[in-house]
Scaffold this motif. Structure first.
Motif, PDB file in Angstrom:
ATOM      1  N   THR A 143       1.065  -1.342  -0.198  1.00  0.00           N
ATOM      2  CA  THR A 143       0.090  -0.179  -0.276  1.00  0.00           C
ATOM      3  C   THR A 143       0.679   1.456  -0.171  1.00  0.00           C
ATOM      4  N   PHE A 144       1.892   0.946   0.953  1.00  0.00           N
ATOM      5  CA  PHE A 144       3.200   2.484   0.362  1.00  0.00           C
ATOM      6  C   PHE A 144       3.571   2.356  -0.515  1.00  0.00           C
ATOM      7  N   LEU A 145       3.498   1.442  -2.511  1.00  0.00           N
ATOM      8  CA  LEU A 145       3.572   1.457  -2.928  1.00  0.00           C
ATOM      9  C   LEU A 145       2.353   2.590  -3.330  1.00  0.00           C
TER      10      LEU A 145
ATOM     11  N   GLY B 211      11.419  11.130  12.760  1.00  0.00           N
ATOM     12  CA  GLY B 211      13.074  11.359  12.653  1.00  0.00           C
ATOM     13  C   GLY B 211      13.328  11.111  10.790  1.00  0.00           C
ATOM     14  N   ILE B 212      13.548  10.377  10.759  1.00  0.00           N
ATOM     15  CA  ILE B 212      13.755   9.633   9.699  1.00  0.00           C
ATOM     16  C   ILE B 212      13.280  10.380   8.437  1.00  0.00           C
ATOM     17  N   PHE B 213      11.278  10.264   8.023  1.00  0.00           N
ATOM     18  CA  PHE B 213      10.581  10.551   7.425  1.00  0.00           C
ATOM     19  C   PHE B 213      10.964  12.011   7.033  1.00  0.00           C
ATOM     20  N   PHE B 214      10.768  12.669   8.373  1.00  0.00           N
ATOM     21  CA  PHE B 214      11.062  14.185   7.892  1.00  0.00           C
ATOM     22  C   PHE B 214      11.841  15.104   7.401  1.00  0.00           C
ATOM     23  N   SER B 215      12.551  13.941   7.894  1.00  0.00           N
ATOM     24  CA  SER B 215      13.858  13.932   7.163  1.00  0.00           C
ATOM     25  C   SER B 215      14.412  13.999   6.147  1.00  0.00           C
ATOM     26  N   LEU B 216      13.998  13.092   5.832  1.00  0.00           N
ATOM     27  CA  LEU B 216      13.739  12.710   3.944  1.00  0.00           C
ATOM     28  C   LEU B 216      13.211  13.276   3.252  1.00  0.00           C
ATOM     29  N   MET B 217      11.716  13.837   3.729  1.00  0.00           N
ATOM     30  CA  MET B 217      10.397  14.940   3.547  1.00  0.00           C
ATOM     31  C   MET B 217      11.037  16.047   2.894  1.00  0.00           C
ATOM     32  N   VAL B 218      12.216  16.728   3.853  1.00  0.00           N
ATOM     33  CA  VAL B 218      12.821  17.945   3.854  1.00  0.00           C
ATOM     34  C   VAL B 218      13.630  18.225   2.873  1.00  0.00           C
TER      35      VAL B 218
ATOM     36  N   VAL C   6      10.588   8.375   0.324  1.00  0.00           N
ATOM     37  CA  VAL C   6       9.490   8.453   2.198  1.00  0.00           C
ATOM     38  C   VAL C   6       8.744   6.967   2.127  1.00  0.00           C
ATOM     39  N   PHE C   7       7.631   7.471   1.060  1.00  0.00           N
ATOM     40  CA  PHE C   7       7.659   5.840   1.496  1.00  0.00           C
ATOM     41  C   PHE C   7       7.836   4.790   0.003  1.00  0.00           C
ATOM     42  N   VAL C   8       8.767   4.272  -0.509  1.00  0.00           N
ATOM     43  CA  VAL C   8      10.205   2.935  -0.503  1.00  0.00           C
ATOM     44  C   VAL C   8      11.080   3.146   0.368  1.00  0.00           C
ATOM     45  N   THR C   9      10.755   4.165   1.229  1.00  0.00           N
ATOM     46  CA  THR C   9      12.333   3.630   2.220  1.00  0.00           C
ATOM     47  C   THR C   9      10.802   2.773   3.173  1.00  0.00           C
TER      48      THR C   9
ATOM     49  N   ALA D  92       8.266   1.253   2.423  1.00  0.00           N
ATOM     50  CA  ALA D  92       8.241   0.031   2.251  1.00  0.00           C
ATOM     51  C   ALA D  92       8.790  -1.041   2.147  1.00  0.00           C
ATOM     52  N   VAL D  93      10.553  -0.566   2.075  1.00  0.00           N
ATOM     53  CA  VAL D  93      11.490  -1.410   2.411  1.00  0.00           C
ATOM     54  C   VAL D  93      11.521  -1.931   3.979  1.00  0.00           C
ATOM     55  N   MET D  94      10.821  -1.291   4.667  1.00  0.00           N
ATOM     56  CA  MET D  94      10.980  -1.732   6.374  1.00  0.00           C
ATOM     57  C   MET D  94      10.114  -2.470   6.810  1.00  0.00           C
ATOM     58  N   MET D  95       9.115  -2.493   5.858  1.00  0.00           N
ATOM     59  CA  MET D  95       7.437  -3.343   6.341  1.00  0.00           C
ATOM     60  C   MET D  95       7.761  -5.080   5.154  1.00  0.00           C
ATOM     61  N   PHE D  96       8.816  -5.059   3.884  1.00  0.00           N
ATOM     62  CA  PHE D  96       8.924  -5.462   3.626  1.00  0.00           C
ATOM     63  C   PHE D  96      10.297  -6.667   3.996  1.00  0.00           C
ATOM     64  N   LEU D  97      10.841  -6.088   4.552  1.00  0.00           N
ATOM     65  CA  LEU D  97      12.307  -6.807   5.829  1.00  0.00           C
ATOM     66  C   LEU D  97      11.391  -7.157   7.319  1.00  0.00           C
ATOM     67  N   ALA D  98      10.183  -6.310   8.060  1.00  0.00           N
ATOM     68  CA  ALA D  98       9.502  -7.246   8.457  1.00  0.00           C
ATOM     69  C   ALA D  98       9.188  -8.398   8.230  1.00  0.00           C
ATOM     70  N   ALA D  99       8.245  -8.357   6.844  1.00  0.00           N
ATOM     71  CA  ALA D  99       7.712  -9.689   7.169  1.00  0.00           C
ATOM     72  C   ALA D  99       8.776 -10.875   6.114  1.00  0.00           C
ATOM     73  N   VAL D 100       9.672 -10.464   6.181  1.00  0.00           N
ATOM     74  CA  VAL D 100      11.099 -11.420   6.034  1.00  0.00           C
ATOM     75  C   VAL D 100      11.431 -11.951   7.280  1.00  0.00           C
ATOM     76  N   ALA D 101      11.303 -11.237   8.452  1.00  0.00           N
ATOM     77  CA  ALA D 101      11.926 -11.922   9.424  1.00  0.00           C
ATOM     78  C   ALA D 101      10.241 -12.553  10.226  1.00  0.00           C
TER      79      ALA D 101
END
Length: 489
Positions: free
Chosen positions: A291-293, A358-365, A453-456, A458-467
């Protein structure tokens, strides 16, 4: 809200929105350990009282301006203490009270039972002997506080840079936090009664379950802020809503996200009790990542029903993940350590949320800083604003525009008003402060930031899925034997 380079007002917004998260991250492990030692229900009920009192105090702020902000921050500190008591022990209490194959259901409906629990809970867990690990508590608390505070201040401009990641203060806070957490690990490996048994992370199910929880928290944590800013800064003004009313309507239009989460959570818990958690944790994380993608494929000025469907599926994916993941983690630890384990899970969850902001706002900025200044400068001059004033406003950090929209202010009025240009002859003030100028101006730069932001996420969620997949389904310990061992003299 007037932006001031030396004392940006949005700093108060950052502080009031992160104080609770930082405190929850810092204190949950300690209160979980205290629950193991002195009774989980006792700590939980105390936390309920503290949280309720602070919630009432937050609703009756008697001050204005900086004093009002300080009132909110102080009571958010108190609320964070009460919230940490609740979060640290709620999952452990439910794990004590329900047999292994009913815990997913119990944890799935946990969010709706707060008042009943305060009046009706009784201690059923076994208390463990031991002393409070003050050295571990101090190093852990200071380390997490320094790390998350540094990351939070990383979104604040520094010098001529749009973010604060080159600030010595920010870098020093992050480094100090990391060193203190390393010291915490050394302390926990040497003291006789550690606050948290780090050896629990050697357990495959516990370790991978918490890693998945952390990745999911980072992936999901900043989502709602990004969507709110998108709605308030672009979509709602383009569809005729005044800036002052956008905070209310943004919450209403995001209701499908909450509905999906609340509907899927209890159902996923019930199904995971019968068929195992791996399918639901893995599937939920994958669905959320997709859904992020999908949010990147719809235009910024979207058809609402398409948007509603995507955020509904995002909420469903998150709901599918959370309660089976929690049941997996809590059922994999010894009965005598459930309070501390629940606290560590809470720390990773809340720390992930704070990291996400912090991460997402930094990426957005960073994404906005690449294209917004030029677009803003050209757009303002096209409406008659002098080159000097347009350049001054365009040079302001992009985060000022984001927080103006987030708070329901007209960003152009707030940024350009102090220059006096809106009252100068030849300046098309009506267009500049209208419903379409700023949304049309920021659409392109904002989408560039959203991609990052959303690509990052999505990557986090796919790592959660693998774990989650490799965590497996075989997570239930022989707790009857453990409880007999703990209760034995």
């Amino acid at each position: 809200m007037r932006y001031d380079r030396d004392h940006p007002h949005y700093r108060w917004i950052v502080l009031t929105n992160t104080t609770l998260g930082v405190l929850l991250s810092v204190l949950v492990v300690m209160f979980g350990r205290l629950g193991d030692l002195f009774g989980r229900v006792r700590i939980y009920n105390l936390g309920f009282s503290v949280f309720a009192v602070s919630a009432v105090a937050l609703s009756i702020d008697p001050f204005h301006g900086g004093s009002g902000a300080l009132w909110i921050i102080v009571w958010r500190v108190v609320q964070g203490i009460g919230g940490a008591m609740l979060m640290a022990n709620s999952s452990a209490i439910l794990t004590d009270a329900f047999p292994a194959r009913q815990r997913g259901t119990a944890l799935g409906i946990n969010m709706v039972a707060a008042v009943w629990s305060y009046r009706s809970l009784h201690e059923v867990g076994v208390r463990t002997a031991g002393r409070v690990d003050w050295a571990g508590t101090l190093t852990f608390g200071l380390g997490v506080t320094a790390l998350l505070t540094g990351i939070t201040y990383g979104i604040q401009p520094y010098g001529g840079h749009p973010t604060g990641w080159l600030s010595p203060w920010v870098l020093g806070a992050v480094l100090a936090g990391v060193l203190l957490l390393v010291a915490f690990c050394v302390v926990e490996a040497t003291v006789p009664d550690p606050m948290f048994q780090l050896t629990l992370f050697r357990d495959r199910v516990f370790g991978l379950g918490n890693f998945a929880d952390l990745m999911a928290a980072i992936g999901r944590g900043g989502l709602q802020f990004m969507l709110i800013i998108c709605l308030q800064g672009i979509w709602l003004p383009l569809h005729g809503y005044d800036y002052e009313s956008t905070p209310l309507w943004a919450g209403i239009y995001l209701l499908p996200l909450t509905v999906g989460f609340l509907a899927a959570g209890p159902l996923a818990g019930w199904l995971s009790d019968r068929y195992g958690p791996r399918t639901f944790t893995t599937g939920g994380a994958v669905l959320t990542g997709l859904t992020f993608l999908a949010l990147l494929l719809i235009p910024v000025d979207f058809n609402y029903w398409v948007f509603a469907l995507v955020v509904l599926l995002n909420g469903i994916g998150s709901g599918l993940f959370v309660s089976p993941n929690t049941a997996t983690i809590m059922s994999s630890v010894p009965a005598a350590q459930r309070g501390a384990a629940s606290g560590m899970r809470g720390t990773l969850f809340n720390g992930g949320n704070a990291l996400s902001l912090g991460i997402f706002f930094s990426l957005m900025v960073v994404g906005l800083a690449a294209t917004l200044p030029a677009a803003l400068n050209d757009g303002l001059q096209a409406q008659g604003v002098s080159a000097g004033a347009a350049g001054e406003v365009a040079s302001l950090p992009p985060v000022a525009s984001l927080f103006a929209a987030f708070l329901g202010f007209n960003p152009i009025r707030e940024l350009l008003g102090p220059t006096g240009e809106l009252d100068r002859p030849g300046v098309n003030a009506e267009v500049l402060t209208g419903q379409e100028f700023f949304p049309n101006l920021i659409t392109g730069p904002f989408h560039t930031g959203l991609v990052m932001v959303f690509v990052t996420a999505a990557v986090m969620m796919f790592l959660a899925a693998v774990a989650s997949w490799f965590g497996g389904d075989d997570y239930v310990r022989d707790e009857a034997e453990e409880l007999r061992a703990v209760a034995a003299p």
